[in-house]
Design a protein around this motif. Structure first.
Motif, short mmCIF file in Angstrom:
data_model
loop_
_atom_site.label_atom_id
_atom_site.label_comp_id
_atom_site.label_asym_id
_atom_site.label_seq_id
_atom_site.Cartn_x
_atom_site.Cartn_y
_atom_site.Cartn_z
N GLU A 21 0.82 -1.22 0.00
CA GLU A 21 0.00 0.00 0.00
C GLU A 21 0.85 1.27 0.00
O GLU A 21 0.34 2.37 0.13
CB GLU A 21 -0.97 0.00 1.19
CG GLU A 21 -0.30 -0.09 2.54
CD GLU A 21 -1.31 0.03 3.68
OE1 GLU A 21 -0.91 -0.23 4.83
OE2 GLU A 21 -2.49 0.36 3.43
N THR A 71 7.95 11.87 -3.38
CA THR A 71 7.02 11.80 -2.26
C THR A 71 6.61 10.35 -2.05
O THR A 71 6.72 9.53 -2.96
CB THR A 71 5.75 12.63 -2.52
OG1 THR A 71 5.14 12.17 -3.74
CG2 THR A 71 6.06 14.11 -2.63
N HIS A 124 3.44 7.92 -0.32
CA HIS A 124 2.11 7.81 0.27
C HIS A 124 1.92 6.39 0.78
O HIS A 124 2.42 5.44 0.18
CB HIS A 124 1.02 8.11 -0.77
CG HIS A 124 0.91 9.58 -1.10
ND1 HIS A 124 1.85 10.22 -1.88
CD2 HIS A 124 -0.01 10.50 -0.74
CE1 HIS A 124 1.51 11.50 -1.98
NE2 HIS A 124 0.39 11.70 -1.30
N LYS A 125 1.20 6.28 1.87
CA LYS A 125 0.83 4.95 2.36
C LYS A 125 -0.68 4.93 2.54
O LYS A 125 -1.23 5.77 3.27
CB LYS A 125 1.52 4.64 3.69
CG LYS A 125 1.21 3.23 4.18
CD LYS A 125 1.91 2.89 5.48
CE LYS A 125 1.63 1.43 5.82
NZ LYS A 125 2.10 1.09 7.17
N GLY A 126 -1.34 3.98 1.88
CA GLY A 126 -2.79 3.91 1.93
C GLY A 126 -3.44 5.23 1.52
O GLY A 126 -4.47 5.63 2.06
N GLY A 127 -2.80 5.95 0.58
CA GLY A 127 -3.36 7.20 0.09
C GLY A 127 -2.97 8.42 0.91
O GLY A 127 -3.22 9.55 0.51
N GLU A 128 -2.37 8.18 2.10
CA GLU A 128 -1.98 9.30 2.97
C GLU A 128 -0.52 9.66 2.73
O GLU A 128 0.34 8.77 2.67
CB GLU A 128 -2.14 8.89 4.45
CG GLU A 128 -3.54 8.52 4.85
CD GLU A 128 -4.40 9.75 5.10
OE1 GLU A 128 -3.87 10.74 5.64
OE2 GLU A 128 -5.58 9.72 4.71
N SER A 129 -0.24 10.94 2.64
CA SER A 129 1.13 11.40 2.47
C SER A 129 1.95 11.08 3.73
O SER A 129 1.49 11.30 4.84
CB SER A 129 1.14 12.90 2.22
OG SER A 129 2.48 13.35 2.15
N VAL A 130 3.15 10.53 3.53
CA VAL A 130 4.04 10.22 4.66
C VAL A 130 5.29 11.09 4.51
O VAL A 130 6.07 10.90 3.58
CB VAL A 130 4.46 8.73 4.66
CG1 VAL A 130 5.41 8.45 5.83
CG2 VAL A 130 3.23 7.83 4.72
N LYS A 170 7.74 4.93 10.21
CA LYS A 170 6.77 5.66 9.38
C LYS A 170 5.98 4.78 8.41
O LYS A 170 4.83 5.06 8.10
CB LYS A 170 7.49 6.76 8.59
CG LYS A 170 8.07 7.85 9.49
CD LYS A 170 8.87 8.88 8.69
CE LYS A 170 9.43 9.97 9.61
NZ LYS A 170 10.19 11.00 8.87
#
Ligand code: CA
Length: 225
Positions: A138, A147, A149-155, A207
């Motif tokens: 994911e 950049t 992203h994990k599961g659609g969220e920016s990390v 993270k």
């Protein structure tokens, strides 16, 4: 104030015109690469043969050993992507350079953004990546935007954490040794405290998940894929 830089790929620039060498190295460092320099052919070959660079920018007309000779020697041991730089924008030279094992060719004078675009394309091509997005489970790594992203969220990652993630992702399923990590994340002038890699790995795991990076004890790290 030193600006944060994204040191993820290591380049060698071989160029004998001092001003051009410095301008190239400076602009590539600002673009986030770790950059080593050589101003003559023999030094260039020595460095090129001794380090696993992501790409080499090679001038043709060099003192000591010219770019064609350097390239022929290098190709006996390494497939490092090589972008030739030369003022001689004539068809015979272009063919000769490509025959000698060059991967791309840019005629002087050139614009720095074009050089950088060609280097990005060359590195993508030679690592077998057609698209700039690497997906690992994911986690999505955008190598153009740098950049994650994990599961659609920016990390949010620090530049070196990002560099480490990208390096491992480009070699997914394969061991990446600690030496490779040092070669890619730190240039000759960088600090290389041995525990830094472990610190970055620990932060990335915090993270992106503890299983995201696998430790190969005594050898290095990998992302399974
Ligand atoms: Ca030259």
């Amino acid at each position: 104030m030193v600006a944060a830089m994204e040191l993820d790929m290591r380049l060698l620039v071989v160029e004998d015109e001092r001003d051009l060498l410095e301008a190239l190295a400076q602009s590539l460092r600002e673009a986030g690469y770790a950059v080593d320099e050589a101003s003559d052919g023999r030094t260039g070959l020595y460095k090129a043969a001794g380090t696993e660079y992501d790409a080499i920018v090679l001038d043709l007309m060099l003192p000591g050993m010219n770019g064609w000779e350097l390239l022929r020697e290098l190709r006996k041991s390494r497939k490092t992507p090589v972008l030739i730089l030369t003022a001689r924008d004539t068809l015979p030279d272009r063919v000769k350079g490509l025959d000698a094992g060059a991967d791309d060719y840019l005629a002087k004078p050139f614009e720095l953004p074009e050089l950088q675009a060609r280097l990005r394309a060359l590195i993508r091509r030679t690592t077998g990546q057609a698209t700039p997005i690497l997906e690992i489970g994911e986690v999505a790594i955008d190598t153009a935007q740098r950049t994650v992203h994990k599961g659609g969220e920016s990390v949010p990652l620090t530049p070196r954490e990002y560099a480490l993630v990208e390096l491992l992702a480009l070699h997914r399923g394969k061991l990446v040794t600690r030496t490779m990590i040092y070669d890619h994340l730190f240039d000759d002038s960088g600090d290389t405290l041995s525990n830094l890699v472990d610190v970055h790995v620990a932060n990335v795991r915090r993270k992106l998940g503890k299983d995201f990076i696998t430790t190969r004890r005594g050898e290095g790290y990998q992302i399974d894929g």
